[in-house]
Motif scaffolding. Structure first.
Motif, PDB file in Angstrom:
ATOM      1  N   ASN A 207       0.820  -1.216   0.000  1.00 28.77           N
ATOM      2  CA  ASN A 207       0.000   0.000   0.000  1.00 28.77           C
ATOM      3  C   ASN A 207       0.852   1.262   0.000  1.00 28.77           C
ATOM      4  N   ASN A 208       1.915   1.259   0.804  1.00 30.65           N
ATOM      5  CA  ASN A 208       2.757   2.455   0.874  1.00 30.65           C
ATOM      6  C   ASN A 208       3.614   2.634  -0.384  1.00 30.65           C
ATOM      7  N   LEU A 210       2.785   1.615  -3.540  1.00 35.29           N
ATOM      8  CA  LEU A 210       2.055   1.816  -4.794  1.00 35.29           C
ATOM      9  C   LEU A 210       2.074   3.255  -5.315  1.00 35.29           C
ATOM     10  N   ASN A 211       2.071   4.238  -4.395  1.00 34.59           N
ATOM     11  CA  ASN A 211       2.107   5.603  -4.931  1.00 34.59           C
ATOM     12  C   ASN A 211       3.537   6.138  -5.086  1.00 34.59           C
ATOM     13  N   LYS A 212       4.508   5.233  -4.982  1.00 31.16           N
ATOM     14  CA  LYS A 212       5.895   5.672  -5.137  1.00 31.16           C
ATOM     15  C   LYS A 212       6.611   4.995  -6.302  1.00 31.16           C
ATOM     16  N   MET A 257      -3.115   3.725 -10.464  1.00 32.79           N
ATOM     17  CA  MET A 257      -1.995   4.619 -10.183  1.00 32.79           C
ATOM     18  C   MET A 257      -0.918   4.559 -11.250  1.00 32.79           C
TER      19      MET A 257
END
Ligand code: AMP
Length: 396
Positions: A207-208, A210-212, A257
């Motif tokens: 989860n942490n 995925l946006n990186k 994303m």
């Protein structure tokens, strides 16, 4: 902020939380000195700068008070040898006699305290115990990344008694720098490679990340939960049935994303969980009943290494298969080599988590990757996006 490189240690008694939690055999000999070796530059910096170092650590998991097999005194010969000085020992980490030993320390001397966990106050984060420890020095340094995710007396609580005189040692500094570099300062294509047994232990990390990340590579036992969720037949492979929906959500989230998620297309399957099992290559969606996937297959290795090759930042946690079995280690070995190759071509690579570190060591690639994290649990929590109490205590 004060750093180990800009601090003036002259005439100071530096209380250092180190991680000397090393394995000992029946004769109380150290069987793996890695953790002690890693702390040497920090200690040397203090004593060569004219300070005295008071070292405090835990060792093992003592239940009720002192136990011979968990005594830190067994480390004195090795530590003295490495530091080229006679390390002084205090048979108790607090108390009058220890205080007196600490106060008599001269510049360049090293005092090792007995196991902090002989007091249950340590793991409880007891404030009076922390205060007693704090009375031994006038500077506090934390260099124990392996316990930075715990709010113990010596790792976090103690810092409040040194509002100004507190800093990280080299290990902590390097760990934080490397993880921050990957999570917050990545340049170019950022690829995370996740493996290991289960999805359940890695949900927060995914989860942490995925946006990186640009690419997320999934291998190991956890891949089968994703494959099964998409309708594949995975035979007897490891599947977490209660996480099928979550796996689909992760895939959907990645798509939204714009993250490329790579799930294996072929696997090495076995007719039992054994190194000597019969084995063959199979399509991941067509694994016969009674067979199980124990490694990624050759086509997958090719796809994964292509992605890794084009990455500029790489984070790897968890083996691609049951690499403890020689016959199912090829996927993990190939990925380790791929990461090393990408590093040689300029990528920054961070390896973390017990089993991927073991794999890197097994294939002698430690010096061919950018950074190998020493703190398994602490590193994973940091990647999950959690604030580590040991880090926060120094920074705030
Ligand atoms: P973890 O602690 O979650 O990183 O998991 C590491 C363990 O996952 C290692 O001991 C591997 O043997 C195991 N593992 C990797 N791939 C598989 C697989 N396909 N099936 C079962 N276990 C696996």
């Amino acid at each position: 902020m004060k750093t180990i490189d800009n601090y003036d240690f002259n005439g100071r008694n530096v209380l250092v939380r180190v991680d000397f939690n090393v394995p000992l055999n029946d004769q109380f000999e150290i069987t793996d000195t890695t953790r002690i070796d890693a702390a040497i530059p920090t200690i040397q910096k203090i004593i060569s700068g004219g300070g005295a170092a008071i070292l405090m650590s835990h060792l093992g998991r003592p239940k009720e008070g002192p136990e011979e097999k968990f005594s830190l005194k067994h480390l004195i010969p090795y530590l003295s040898d490495q530091l080229k000085t006679n390390v002084i020992f205090a048979g108790d980490c607090i108390g009058e006699s220890t205080k007196s030993k600490a106060s008599r320390l001269k510049s360049g001397e090293v005092l090792l305290l007995e196991n902090l966990r002989f007091y249950k106050e340590e793991t409880k984060g007891d404030i009076s115990f922390a205060k007693e420890l704090a009375s031994l020095g006038n500077v506090y340094m934390n260099d124990a990344f392996g316990t930075a995710h715990r709010a113990h007396a010596s790792t976090a609580i103690i810092a409040q008694f040194f509002p100004k005189e507190k800093l990280f040692g080299y290990i902590m500094e390097n760990e934080i720098k490397s993880i921050d570099k990957v999570l917050h300062e990545s340049e170019g294509a950022f690829t995370a490679i996740l493996g290991g047994a289960k999805v359940s232990g890695k949900i927060e990390i995914i989860n942490n990340l995925l946006n990186k990340v640009d690419n997320l590579i999934v291998g190991g036992g956890m891949m089968f939960t994703f494959i099964h969720a998409k309708g594949g037949n995975v035979g007897n492979s490891l599947v977490e049935d209660d996480l099928l929906e979550l796996a689909l959500n992760i895939l959907e989230g990645a798509k939204e994303m714009g993250v490329n998620i790579y799930i294996p297309t072929d696997a090495i399957i076995a007719d039992k969980f054994d190194n000597d099992a019969n084995k063959k290559v199979a399509d991941v969606n067509e694994i016969p009943d009674d067979w199980m996937g124990l490694d990624i297959g050759p086509e997958t290795i090719k796809t994964f290494t292509e992605v890794i090759k084009k990455s500029s930042t790489i984070l790897w946690n968890g083996p691609m298969g049951v690499f403890e079995f020689e016959n199912f280690a090829e996927g993990t070995r190939a990925i380790a080599l791929g990461v090393a190759k990408a590093t040689e071509n300029g990528a920054f690579s961070l390896i973390g988590g017990g089993d991927s570190v073991a794999a890197i060591n097994k294939y002698n690639l430690k010096d061919k990757v950018s950074y190998v994290s020493t703190g398994g649990g602490a590193m994973l929590e940091y990647i999950e996006g959690k604030e580590l109490p040991g880090v926060k205590a120094i920074k705030e």
